[in-house]
Design a protein around this motif. Structure first.
Motif, PDB file in Angstrom:
ATOM      1  N   ASP A  96       0.829  -1.210   0.000  1.00 19.17           N
ATOM      2  CA  ASP A  96       0.000   0.000   0.000  1.00 19.17           C
ATOM      3  C   ASP A  96       0.861   1.256   0.000  1.00 19.17           C
ATOM      4  OD1 ASP A  96      -2.712  -0.798  -0.148  1.00 19.17           O
ATOM      5  OD2 ASP A  96      -2.610  -1.520   1.909  1.00 19.17           O
ATOM      6  N   ASP A  97       2.083   1.142   0.533  1.00 14.03           N
ATOM      7  CA  ASP A  97       2.999   2.272   0.523  1.00 14.03           C
ATOM      8  C   ASP A  97       4.420   1.751   0.654  1.00 14.03           C
ATOM      9  OD1 ASP A  97       4.137   4.796   0.567  1.00 14.03           O
ATOM     10  OD2 ASP A  97       3.327   5.349   2.521  1.00 14.03           O
ATOM     11  N   TYR A  98       5.322   2.405  -0.028  1.00 15.26           N
ATOM     12  CA  TYR A  98       6.729   2.018   0.019  1.00 15.26           C
ATOM     13  C   TYR A  98       7.271   2.046   1.442  1.00 15.26           C
ATOM     14  CZ  TYR A  98      11.751   2.247  -0.406  1.00 15.26           C
ATOM     15  OH  TYR A  98      13.090   2.017  -0.237  1.00 15.26           O
ATOM     16  N   VAL A  99       6.864   3.013   2.239  1.00 16.13           N
ATOM     17  CA  VAL A  99       7.399   3.174   3.590  1.00 16.13           C
ATOM     18  C   VAL A  99       7.145   1.925   4.459  1.00 16.13           C
ATOM     19  CG1 VAL A  99       5.377   4.296   4.640  1.00 16.13           C
ATOM     20  CG2 VAL A  99       7.660   4.845   5.463  1.00 16.13           C
ATOM     21  N   LEU A 100       6.119   1.157   4.152  1.00 17.04           N
ATOM     22  CA  LEU A 100       5.797  -0.047   4.930  1.00 17.04           C
ATOM     23  C   LEU A 100       6.721  -1.221   4.612  1.00 17.04           C
ATOM     24  CD1 LEU A 100       1.911   0.048   4.502  1.00 17.04           C
ATOM     25  CD2 LEU A 100       3.207   0.757   6.521  1.00 17.04           C
ATOM     26  N   THR A 101       7.377  -1.190   3.470  1.00 18.59           N
ATOM     27  CA  THR A 101       8.138  -2.357   3.017  1.00 18.59           C
ATOM     28  C   THR A 101       9.461  -2.561   3.753  1.00 18.59           C
ATOM     29  OG1 THR A 101       9.212  -1.122   1.223  1.00 18.59           O
ATOM     30  CG2 THR A 101       7.131  -2.241   0.701  1.00 18.59           C
ATOM     31  N   THR A 102      10.148  -1.492   4.099  1.00 20.93           N
ATOM     32  CA  THR A 102      11.489  -1.616   4.682  1.00 20.93           C
ATOM     33  C   THR A 102      11.495  -2.422   5.981  1.00 20.93           C
ATOM     34  OG1 THR A 102      12.138   0.438   3.606  1.00 20.93           O
ATOM     35  CG2 THR A 102      13.528  -0.340   5.417  1.00 20.93           C
ATOM     36  N   TYR A 152      -3.085   8.911   3.276  1.00 21.38           N
ATOM     37  CA  TYR A 152      -3.732   8.120   2.229  1.00 21.38           C
ATOM     38  C   TYR A 152      -3.557   8.778   0.858  1.00 21.38           C
ATOM     39  CZ  TYR A 152      -7.219   5.566  -0.403  1.00 21.38           C
ATOM     40  OH  TYR A 152      -7.843   4.807  -1.361  1.00 21.38           O
ATOM     41  N   LYS A 153      -3.696  10.091   0.792  1.00 20.14           N
ATOM     42  CA  LYS A 153      -3.562  10.808  -0.484  1.00 20.14           C
ATOM     43  C   LYS A 153      -2.122  10.819  -0.990  1.00 20.14           C
ATOM     44  CE  LYS A 153      -5.048  14.884  -0.206  1.00 20.14           C
ATOM     45  NZ  LYS A 153      -5.567  16.251  -0.127  1.00 20.14           N
ATOM     46  N   GLN A 154      -1.145  10.809  -0.070  1.00 22.02           N
ATOM     47  CA  GLN A 154       0.255  10.968  -0.470  1.00 22.02           C
ATOM     48  C   GLN A 154       1.038   9.660  -0.514  1.00 22.02           C
ATOM     49  OE1 GLN A 154       1.721  13.866   2.292  1.00 22.02           O
ATOM     50  NE2 GLN A 154       0.640  15.546   1.286  1.00 22.02           N
ATOM     51  N   ARG A 155       0.408   8.552  -0.235  1.00 21.65           N
ATOM     52  CA  ARG A 155       1.127   7.274  -0.193  1.00 21.65           C
ATOM     53  C   ARG A 155       1.604   6.878  -1.591  1.00 21.65           C
ATOM     54  NH1 ARG A 155      -2.666   2.619  -0.934  1.00 21.65           N
ATOM     55  NH2 ARG A 155      -4.470   3.606  -1.884  1.00 21.65           N
ATOM     56  N   HIS A 156       2.576   5.977  -1.631  1.00 23.95           N
ATOM     57  CA  HIS A 156       3.161   5.523  -2.895  1.00 23.95           C
ATOM     58  C   HIS A 156       3.047   4.007  -2.989  1.00 23.95           C
ATOM     59  CE1 HIS A 156       4.755   9.507  -3.596  1.00 23.95           C
ATOM     60  NE2 HIS A 156       5.223   9.511  -2.358  1.00 23.95           N
ATOM     61  N   PRO A 157       1.925   3.513  -3.514  1.00 25.23           N
ATOM     62  CA  PRO A 157       1.745   2.055  -3.602  1.00 25.23           C
ATOM     63  C   PRO A 157       2.721   1.412  -4.582  1.00 25.23           C
ATOM     64  CG  PRO A 157      -0.325   3.222  -4.005  1.00 25.23           C
ATOM     65  CD  PRO A 157       0.762   4.238  -3.987  1.00 25.23           C
TER      66      PRO A 157
END
Length: 183
Positions: A96-102, A152-157
């Protein structure tokens, strides 16, 4: 003629019993083969599903950036394990967002030597998903709702835009990760 008809009728009835018996025997054989396959399939994380969930909850550190952004969402990864239980390759299928992956990838890397693959395989693929959420505060505020909406608006899926060949893969249970917001 009547005797001949009765003889044919008995033969047909005998064939029906033979066919029914054959079907029943075939079902028993298939069931035993399926049961044997189930016996060989153990949970692929040493210690089982409960230990796996605990491991990831203990090993996954939610970053300050995730907390600051109040980031929530799902991360789906495919990884490959070798016979020693080492994680060899990690591919992001969806986030859902790059920030969650690390932090999710870092926790997965810590799971080396914990994976069990089938005996006859040199490598085995797994798909695992993580759901990251914050625990809502006791008192909701308009400011919090505004921050969540801004995230939610600024996330990067990260999404797959092409086919993904999967072959033999084991889908693992979803890991739920909850974090607390600062007061």
């Amino acid at each position: 003629m009547n005797m001949s008809f009765m003889k044919v009728q008995k033969e047909i009835q005998g064939n029906k019993f033979f066919i029914k018996g054959s079907i029943i025997i075939a079902l028993f054989l298939l069931t035993s083969v399926y049961s044997k396959a189930q016996d060989q399939l153990i949970f692929p994380f040493q210690g089982g599903v409960t230990i796996m969930n605990r491991f990831f909850k203990d090993s996954l550190t939610v970053s300050p950036e995730i907390i600051q952004k109040k980031a929530t969402g799902t991360v789906v990864l495919k990884f490959t394990a070798d016979p020693n239980g080492n994680v060899k390759k990690i591919i992001i299928y969806y986030a859902d967002d790059y920030v969650l992956t690390t932090p999710v990838i870092e926790a997965l890397k810590k799971s080396n030597h914990k994976w069990i693959i089938p005996d006859h395989e040199k490598l085995h693929d797994f798909i695992i998903s993580f759901m990251v959420n914050f625990n809502p505060p006791a008192i909701e505020s308009a400011a919090l709702a505004k921050e969540v909406y801004r995230y939610y608006k600024q996330r990067h899926p990260i999404v797959s835009v092409n086919q993904v060949p999967i072959d033999d893969v084991t889908l693992l249970p979803t890991i739920q990760v909850d974090y607390n917001l600062p007061q």
